[in-house]
Design a protein around this motif. Structure first.
Motif, PDB file in Angstrom:
ATOM      1  N   GLN A  31       0.822  -1.209   0.000  1.00 19.94           N
ATOM      2  CA  GLN A  31       0.000   0.000   0.000  1.00 19.94           C
ATOM      3  C   GLN A  31       0.856   1.258   0.000  1.00 19.94           C
ATOM      4  OE1 GLN A  31      -2.589  -0.502   3.350  1.00 19.94           O
ATOM      5  NE2 GLN A  31      -4.288  -1.151   2.036  1.00 19.94           N
ATOM      6  N   GLN A  32       1.948   1.238   0.749  1.00 19.86           N
ATOM      7  CA  GLN A  32       2.845   2.398   0.767  1.00 19.86           C
ATOM      8  C   GLN A  32       3.488   2.601  -0.600  1.00 19.86           C
ATOM      9  OE1 GLN A  32       5.489   1.299   3.896  1.00 19.86           O
ATOM     10  NE2 GLN A  32       4.218   2.208   5.495  1.00 19.86           N
ATOM     11  N   ARG A  33       3.872   1.506  -1.245  1.00 21.95           N
ATOM     12  CA  ARG A  33       4.466   1.609  -2.585  1.00 21.95           C
ATOM     13  C   ARG A  33       3.445   2.159  -3.580  1.00 21.95           C
ATOM     14  NH1 ARG A  33       7.812  -4.028  -3.338  1.00 21.95           N
ATOM     15  NH2 ARG A  33       9.331  -3.631  -1.702  1.00 21.95           N
ATOM     16  N   ALA A  34       2.218   1.713  -3.467  1.00 23.35           N
ATOM     17  CA  ALA A  34       1.170   2.186  -4.373  1.00 23.35           C
ATOM     18  C   ALA A  34       0.919   3.678  -4.193  1.00 23.35           C
ATOM     19  CB  ALA A  34      -0.106   1.402  -4.146  1.00 23.35           C
ATOM     20  N   VAL A  35       0.928   4.146  -2.963  1.00 25.62           N
ATOM     21  CA  VAL A  35       0.718   5.569  -2.703  1.00 25.62           C
ATOM     22  C   VAL A  35       1.849   6.389  -3.320  1.00 25.62           C
ATOM     23  CG1 VAL A  35       0.673   7.317  -0.885  1.00 25.62           C
ATOM     24  CG2 VAL A  35      -0.699   5.257  -0.664  1.00 25.62           C
ATOM     25  N   VAL A  36       3.083   5.949  -3.146  1.00 22.71           N
ATOM     26  CA  VAL A  36       4.215   6.671  -3.731  1.00 22.71           C
ATOM     27  C   VAL A  36       4.123   6.657  -5.253  1.00 22.71           C
ATOM     28  CG1 VAL A  36       6.724   6.637  -4.023  1.00 22.71           C
ATOM     29  CG2 VAL A  36       5.739   6.330  -1.766  1.00 22.71           C
ATOM     30  N   ALA A  37       3.765   5.538  -5.835  1.00 21.71           N
ATOM     31  CA  ALA A  37       3.645   5.447  -7.292  1.00 21.71           C
ATOM     32  C   ALA A  37       2.541   6.379  -7.808  1.00 21.71           C
ATOM     33  CB  ALA A  37       3.364   4.009  -7.703  1.00 21.71           C
ATOM     34  N   ILE A  38       1.428   6.453  -7.109  1.00 18.98           N
ATOM     35  CA  ILE A  38       0.342   7.345  -7.520  1.00 18.98           C
ATOM     36  C   ILE A  38       0.776   8.802  -7.404  1.00 18.98           C
ATOM     37  CG2 ILE A  38      -1.960   8.168  -6.860  1.00 18.98           C
ATOM     38  CD1 ILE A  38      -2.606   5.213  -6.202  1.00 18.98           C
ATOM     39  N   LEU A  39       1.488   9.140  -6.350  1.00 16.94           N
ATOM     40  CA  LEU A  39       1.978  10.509  -6.196  1.00 16.94           C
ATOM     41  C   LEU A  39       2.961  10.880  -7.304  1.00 16.94           C
ATOM     42  CD1 LEU A  39       2.431  10.784  -2.329  1.00 16.94           C
ATOM     43  CD2 LEU A  39       0.696  11.867  -3.765  1.00 16.94           C
ATOM     44  N   VAL A  40       3.792   9.937  -7.711  1.00 18.93           N
ATOM     45  CA  VAL A  40       4.727  10.193  -8.810  1.00 18.93           C
ATOM     46  C   VAL A  40       3.963  10.418 -10.105  1.00 18.93           C
ATOM     47  CG1 VAL A  40       6.517   9.124 -10.233  1.00 18.93           C
ATOM     48  CG2 VAL A  40       6.669   9.006  -7.762  1.00 18.93           C
ATOM     49  N   LEU A  41       2.913   9.632 -10.339  1.00 18.49           N
ATOM     50  CA  LEU A  41       2.099   9.834 -11.536  1.00 18.49           C
ATOM     51  C   LEU A  41       1.391  11.186 -11.530  1.00 18.49           C
ATOM     52  CD1 LEU A  41       0.544   6.301 -12.061  1.00 18.49           C
ATOM     53  CD2 LEU A  41       2.254   7.449 -13.471  1.00 18.49           C
ATOM     54  N   VAL A  42       0.889  11.590 -10.386  1.00 13.02           N
ATOM     55  CA  VAL A  42       0.238  12.897 -10.278  1.00 13.02           C
ATOM     56  C   VAL A  42       1.247  14.013 -10.550  1.00 13.02           C
ATOM     57  CG1 VAL A  42      -0.841  14.501  -8.635  1.00 13.02           C
ATOM     58  CG2 VAL A  42      -1.592  12.120  -8.755  1.00 13.02           C
ATOM     59  N   TYR A  43       2.460  13.866 -10.002  1.00 10.01           N
ATOM     60  CA  TYR A  43       3.508  14.860 -10.240  1.00 10.01           C
ATOM     61  C   TYR A  43       3.862  14.931 -11.725  1.00 10.01           C
ATOM     62  CZ  TYR A  43       8.103  17.055 -10.098  1.00 10.01           C
ATOM     63  OH  TYR A  43       9.177  17.869 -10.331  1.00 10.01           O
ATOM     64  N   ALA A  44       3.959  13.786 -12.377  1.00 12.75           N
ATOM     65  CA  ALA A  44       4.283  13.763 -13.800  1.00 12.75           C
ATOM     66  C   ALA A  44       3.159  14.397 -14.624  1.00 12.75           C
ATOM     67  CB  ALA A  44       4.536  12.334 -14.259  1.00 12.75           C
ATOM     68  N   LEU A  45       1.916  14.141 -14.261  1.00 15.02           N
ATOM     69  CA  LEU A  45       0.796  14.757 -14.964  1.00 15.02           C
ATOM     70  C   LEU A  45       0.770  16.270 -14.775  1.00 15.02           C
ATOM     71  CD1 LEU A  45      -2.061  12.179 -14.291  1.00 15.02           C
ATOM     72  CD2 LEU A  45      -0.941  12.682 -16.466  1.00 15.02           C
ATOM     73  N   MET A  46       1.114  16.720 -13.579  1.00 13.52           N
ATOM     74  CA  MET A  46       1.169  18.160 -13.335  1.00 13.52           C
ATOM     75  C   MET A  46       2.272  18.816 -14.168  1.00 13.52           C
ATOM     76  SD  MET A  46       0.472  18.265  -9.239  1.00 13.52           S
ATOM     77  CE  MET A  46       1.218  19.854  -9.060  1.00 13.52           C
ATOM     78  N   ARG A  47       3.434  18.165 -14.262  1.00 13.61           N
ATOM     79  CA  ARG A  47       4.516  18.713 -15.090  1.00 13.61           C
ATOM     80  C   ARG A  47       4.124  18.741 -16.552  1.00 13.61           C
ATOM     81  NH1 ARG A  47      10.086  18.657 -12.822  1.00 13.61           N
ATOM     82  NH2 ARG A  47      10.644  19.089 -14.974  1.00 13.61           N
ATOM     83  N   ALA A  48       3.441  17.692 -17.023  1.00 15.53           N
ATOM     84  CA  ALA A  48       3.007  17.651 -18.423  1.00 15.53           C
ATOM     85  C   ALA A  48       1.971  18.739 -18.698  1.00 15.53           C
ATOM     86  CB  ALA A  48       2.445  16.275 -18.751  1.00 15.53           C
ATOM     87  N   ALA A  49       1.046  18.937 -17.779  1.00 12.96           N
ATOM     88  CA  ALA A  49       0.036  19.983 -17.958  1.00 12.96           C
ATOM     89  C   ALA A  49       0.685  21.361 -17.990  1.00 12.96           C
ATOM     90  CB  ALA A  49      -1.001  19.902 -16.840  1.00 12.96           C
TER      91      ALA A  49
END
Length: 75
Positions: A31-49
């Protein structure tokens, strides 16, 4: 100055990916790994936007500059 911007972006991305890699390796629970992975995806989407928004701003400002030049040449 442009080179320093590229160097900063490369270094910051490298450090960010290294931190993500080591944090995922040291976490034991899924669960901790999944949370970190989701946060990384959100960060990448924010940079792309942000990148897409800056391209849109540049193209719209270039188009408005063209229309101003046309209007000035007609007058």
């Amino acid at each position: 100055m442009k080179f320093l911007g590229y160097a900063y972006r490369f270094l910051s991305n490298f450090v960010f990916l290294a931190l993500v890699y080591y944090s995922l390796n040291f976490m034991e629970r899924y669960q901790q790994r999944a949370v970190v992975a989701i946060l990384v995806l959100v960060y990448a989407l924010m940079r792309a936007a942000t990148a897409l928004r800056s391209f849109y701003f540049i193209s719209s400002s270039a188009l408005s500059g063209l229309s101003l030049r046309r209007a000035a040449s007609r007058a």
